[in-house]
Design an enzyme around this catalytic site. Structure first.
Site, PDB file in Angstrom:
ATOM      1  CB  SER A 156     -14.092  -4.533 -22.967  1.00  0.00           C
ATOM      2  OG  SER A 156     -15.158  -4.235 -23.825  1.00  0.00           O
ATOM      3  CB  ALA A 157     -13.651  -8.368 -26.061  1.00  0.00           C
ATOM      4  CG  HIS A 170     -18.526  -1.449 -22.359  1.00  0.00           C
ATOM      5  ND1 HIS A 170     -17.772  -0.292 -22.399  1.00  0.00           N
ATOM      6  CD2 HIS A 170     -17.742  -2.425 -22.882  1.00  0.00           C
ATOM      7  CE1 HIS A 170     -16.585  -0.565 -22.940  1.00  0.00           C
ATOM      8  NE2 HIS A 170     -16.538  -1.845 -23.240  1.00  0.00           N
ATOM      9  N   GLY A 191     -12.083  -4.954 -27.298  1.00  0.00           N
ATOM     10  CA  GLY A 191     -12.204  -4.665 -28.726  1.00  0.00           C
ATOM     11  C   GLY A 191     -13.421  -5.414 -29.230  1.00  0.00           C
ATOM     12  CD  GLU A 244     -18.381   2.482 -20.100  1.00  0.00           C
ATOM     13  OE1 GLU A 244     -18.167   3.675 -19.845  1.00  0.00           O
ATOM     14  OE2 GLU A 244     -18.389   2.012 -21.249  1.00  0.00           O
TER      15      GLU A 244
END
Lengths: 235, 235
Positions: free
Chosen positions: A121-122, A158, A89, A193
């Site tokens: 991700s985060a 990403h 997020g 990714e």
């Protein structure tokens, strides 16, 4: 220390955590665990919705997370956890909330003690020394950019090569080049990714169907395939 | 207060500040001015090179900037300036250096007193209340995200609609939606490349060949053409 650091939850056309599913399952093992989920990177959807989305995937391999926003005593929940999962997020809001709640220290202590950590991700970004290689918009100001520091290098999740045609903004590679000038003593790993890094004690490996792009100030940027030696990143 | 806030220096195929050139010339007037240039957003090139690049354009309309990195007493240089120009690059390093040198307060005071201000990209971003709508990588940590606060709204420079196909990262619109959830009381202006905002006292207008995309939490996002009323942004 046991870490599974995943670039992203899903690319367009994939189910949520679909690609990472078998790796997460294998990483956690067969026994159902008490898994604490950190949902605080969510901004435009609720923590309940986030927990449900993650559990839809985790239930497919017999696991279940409990989101920490339900805990009366969040630190105690971390202390009792068999595994810790930090979802993606917005990195800035994730870090701000974890700092305010004292979770950075609590989680760090458990993970250094051997509790398995999964992030995407985060959630992968915060496993690094700082949040400085995030792609996210700085929508809120955290107290500090320092995060878990489980690994001594920076991940750019990403990671992508594409750049909108005719656009004057920086490419991802240019952004990382700027980071390296300001921070010449760090490795940066462009995690594309569908790829992930696994750390088991002193072992580190990359899984995925793409190569890892590895940057350092003053060195030639290299592409490493799954199976190639990554130990230098931990030194 | 007089502001010229430009989205970007150049898109691919354009000369540096080529599109903005006539607007900058008109904004500054015919008399040669003592223009202080703030080069601190530069990361992968020197301040000397940056100053030279800017002067190559400014000399075409009879003006010349002096970069503040040459000043023995930077605050005095700001105090004596007829105009202040802040160039683009990395917003975080720009803000960090301006905070460390006491330039945020010094420049703010002059610009509130009527000294013309020109910024592009990061230089436009810092005219807002905070740096929170930058697109840049947070390569260093500034003391605070608070910046000049010349206008009460946020600019997202280099605003773009395109998103790399098949990429799972957030679109620009999603990033701004996240900002709005965390900051529901601010307008955000998506300033597309080749566009600029001009503020003259209580007047505000947009110039360029594209529309302005205007966002607010709980309101429908709108596209405004050059010439349409923007006064609501200053209230």
């Amino acid at each position: 220390m046991r870490l599974l650091l995943i670039s992203n939850s899903a690319s367009p056309g994939e189910g949520y955590l679909e690609k990472a599913s078998e790796h997460i399952c294998e990483f956690l093992g067969n026994r159902p665990l008490n898994i604490v989920f950190i949902p605080f990177a969510a901004v435009t959807y609720t923590y309940d919705e986030y927990e449900e989305k993650v559990n839809k995937r985790f239930s497919s391999f017999g696991q279940r997370v409990v989101s920490i926003h339900r805990a009366q005593r969040p630190i105690d929940a971390v202390t009792r956890a068999d595994a810790i999962v930090v979802g993606g997020g917005n990195t800035f809001i994730l870090v701000k909330k974890m700092q305010e709640m004292g979770l950075l220290e609590a989680i760090r202590e458990r993970v250094l003690g051997g509790v398995p950590y999964i992030g995407w991700s985060a959630g992968s970004n915060v496993a690094c020394p700082t949040l400085c290689t995030t792609n996210d918009m700085p929508i809120v100001q955290p107290r500090s950019f320092d995060v878990f520091n489980f690994v001594p290098f920076q991940i750019n999740p990403h990671y992508l090569d594409a750049h909108p045609e005719g656009h004057g903004g920086e490419t991802r590679e240019q952004r990382i080049a700027e980071y390296l000038v300001a921070n010449p003593n760090r490795w940066v790993v462009g995690l594309r990714e569908g790829c992930m890094l696994k750390v088991e004690g002193t072992q580190i490996s990359m899984q995925g169907d793409k190569t890892l792009r590895v940057f350092r100030h003053g060195k030639e940027t290299v592409e490493l395939k799954p199976g190639q030696d990554l130990h230098f990143l931990l030194q």
